[in-house]
Design an enzyme around this catalytic site. Structure first.
Site, short mmCIF file in Angstrom:
data_model
loop_
_atom_site.label_atom_id
_atom_site.label_comp_id
_atom_site.label_asym_id
_atom_site.label_seq_id
_atom_site.Cartn_x
_atom_site.Cartn_y
_atom_site.Cartn_z
CG HIS A 149 39.64 39.65 45.71
ND1 HIS A 149 40.28 40.00 46.87
CD2 HIS A 149 40.62 39.34 44.82
CE1 HIS A 149 41.60 39.92 46.69
NE2 HIS A 149 41.83 39.51 45.47
N GLY A 162 42.51 36.04 49.62
CA GLY A 162 43.22 35.05 48.79
C GLY A 162 43.36 33.73 49.54
NE ARG A 163 46.51 35.13 53.88
CZ ARG A 163 46.73 35.96 54.89
NH1 ARG A 163 47.19 35.48 56.04
NH2 ARG A 163 46.50 37.23 54.76
NE ARG A 186 46.91 42.89 57.84
CZ ARG A 186 47.83 43.40 57.06
NH1 ARG A 186 48.52 44.45 57.44
NH2 ARG A 186 48.10 42.86 55.88
CG LEU A 216 28.50 54.12 58.33
CD1 LEU A 216 29.15 53.94 59.71
CD2 LEU A 216 28.31 52.73 57.70
CG ASP A 224 45.39 40.58 54.85
OD1 ASP A 224 45.33 40.25 53.65
OD2 ASP A 224 46.43 40.48 55.53
CG LEU A 273 49.27 49.96 61.39
CD1 LEU A 273 49.69 51.34 61.86
CD2 LEU A 273 47.74 49.83 61.43
CD1 TRP A 301 48.74 51.00 42.10
CD2 TRP A 301 47.55 50.28 40.35
NE1 TRP A 301 47.66 51.85 41.94
CE2 TRP A 301 46.91 51.43 40.88
CE3 TRP A 301 46.97 49.64 39.25
CZ2 TRP A 301 45.75 51.96 40.34
CZ3 TRP A 301 45.80 50.19 38.71
CH2 TRP A 301 45.21 51.33 39.25
CB SER A 320 47.27 49.17 49.29
OG SER A 320 48.15 48.32 48.58
CB SER A 321 49.45 53.30 46.62
OG SER A 321 49.89 53.29 47.96
CD GLU A 322 52.12 50.55 48.89
OE1 GLU A 322 51.05 50.44 49.55
OE2 GLU A 322 52.68 51.65 48.71
C1 FPP Z 1 43.39 41.51 50.98
O1 FPP Z 1 43.28 40.15 50.76
C2 FPP Z 1 42.33 42.20 50.34
C3 FPP Z 1 42.50 43.06 49.30
C4 FPP Z 1 43.78 43.39 48.67
C5 FPP Z 1 41.36 43.71 48.70
C6 FPP Z 1 40.21 43.95 49.60
C7 FPP Z 1 39.05 43.93 48.75
C8 FPP Z 1 37.82 43.50 49.08
C9 FPP Z 1 37.38 43.09 50.41
C10 FPP Z 1 36.81 43.37 48.04
C11 FPP Z 1 36.75 44.55 47.19
C12 FPP Z 1 35.91 45.61 47.76
C13 FPP Z 1 35.69 46.68 47.05
C14 FPP Z 1 34.74 47.71 47.51
C15 FPP Z 1 36.42 46.87 45.79
P1 FPP Z 1 44.46 39.45 49.99
O2 FPP Z 1 44.07 39.31 48.56
O3 FPP Z 1 45.74 40.16 50.23
O4 FPP Z 1 44.45 38.05 50.70
P2 FPP Z 1 45.70 37.12 50.98
O5 FPP Z 1 46.66 37.93 51.83
O6 FPP Z 1 45.10 35.98 51.71
O7 FPP Z 1 46.27 36.73 49.64
#
Ligand code: FPP
Length: 243
Positions: A33, A19-20, A184, A127, A16, A191, A65, A61-63
């Protein structure tokens, strides 16, 4: 049962804060990303050396989308790039790739890439990398319940056969032990629908750093911290048993 000091065989990570991380640098979310994929590469390379045999990562996640269409398609694109660019290295390093989540609604191109990765690496043992993609814990549990209900309706099993072990075997993670440690990043303390069944007794580690800044040192420190935790699984610590 109480355990101390062991290395977690299975570590699961909620990656997580992409974006930040990007926002703090005045960059578009996609840059966050992309840097997140780099952090994932570092983590996969470091895990076997720390004694980790299974690594599960929450990639979509499924959310998710519900994010803007452009970000959803960026994340789909990054998954494709990750599989295309990294599959050879993963295979060479003995990584077995498995994908958990609902594939039914994914683009056929992504589905076949995921299948190709699983098929190519199926025999590897250094692994197991489980990529949670279009994954939601509640959705996984509902799909497992549906599978078991169907088996009952067909007369293949009795309702009494639906034990916790049988339920585990109907989940996407069948054959993968429960994670001992869930990490996390980004300071959020929840979670978010990740491995709800499997994390029943997991130790939780919440790190303040954003996912793109996650390093092998963070992983090693989380593993060391896990070793200091007392795990009782609902029982008592040995020193309290005689009291
Ligand atoms: C959460 O950060 C991260 C995600 C929703 C995607 C996680 C994806 C990657 C680490 C890269 C992609 C990897 C593959 C294999 C596809 P956020 O965007 O929710 O960050 P924020 O909460 O700061 O906005």
């Amino acid at each position: 049962m109480t355990t101390y000091g062991a290395t977690p065989a299975h570590v699961a990570i909620i990656m997580d804060g992409n974006g930040r991380w990007a926002k703090a640098r005045g960059l578009p979310r996609l840059a966050g990303h992309r840097a997140g994929v780099e952090a994932l590469r570092r983590t996969v390379r470091a895990a076997p050396g720390l004694g980790i045999a299974y690594l599960t990562v929450y990639a979509f996640s499924s959310e998710n989308w519900s994010r803007p269409q452009s970000e959803v398609s960026d994340l789909m694109g990054l998954l494709k790039i990750f599989i295309r660019r990294d599959l050879a290295e993963l295979h060479q390093n003995g990584v077995k790739v498995v994908v958990i989540g609902d594939r039914a609604t994914l683009q056929p191109e992504i589905r076949s890439l995921l299948e190709e990765a699983e098929l190519l690496t199926a025999g590897n043992g250094a692994l197991t990398l489980a990529i949670a993609f279009n994954y939601g814990g509640r959705d996984e549990i509902a799909r497992a319940a549906r599978k078991l209900a169907l088996s009952v309706a067909r007369g293949e099993i009795d309702p009494e056969d639906i034990t916790p072990a049988a339920f585990s075997s109907a989940l996407d993670t069948a054959g993968i032990p429960d994670p001992e440690l869930v990490i996390r990043t980004s300071g959020e303390l929840r979670l978010s629908n990740f491995l709800l069944w499997q994390a029943a007794y997991s130790e939780l580690a919440f790190l303040p750093c954003y996912w793109p800044d996650f390093s092998a040192d963070h992983l090693a420190e989380a593993v060391r911290e896990f070793g200091r935790r007392e795990r009782r699984f609902g029982g008592l610590a040995p020193q309290d048993v005689a009291l």
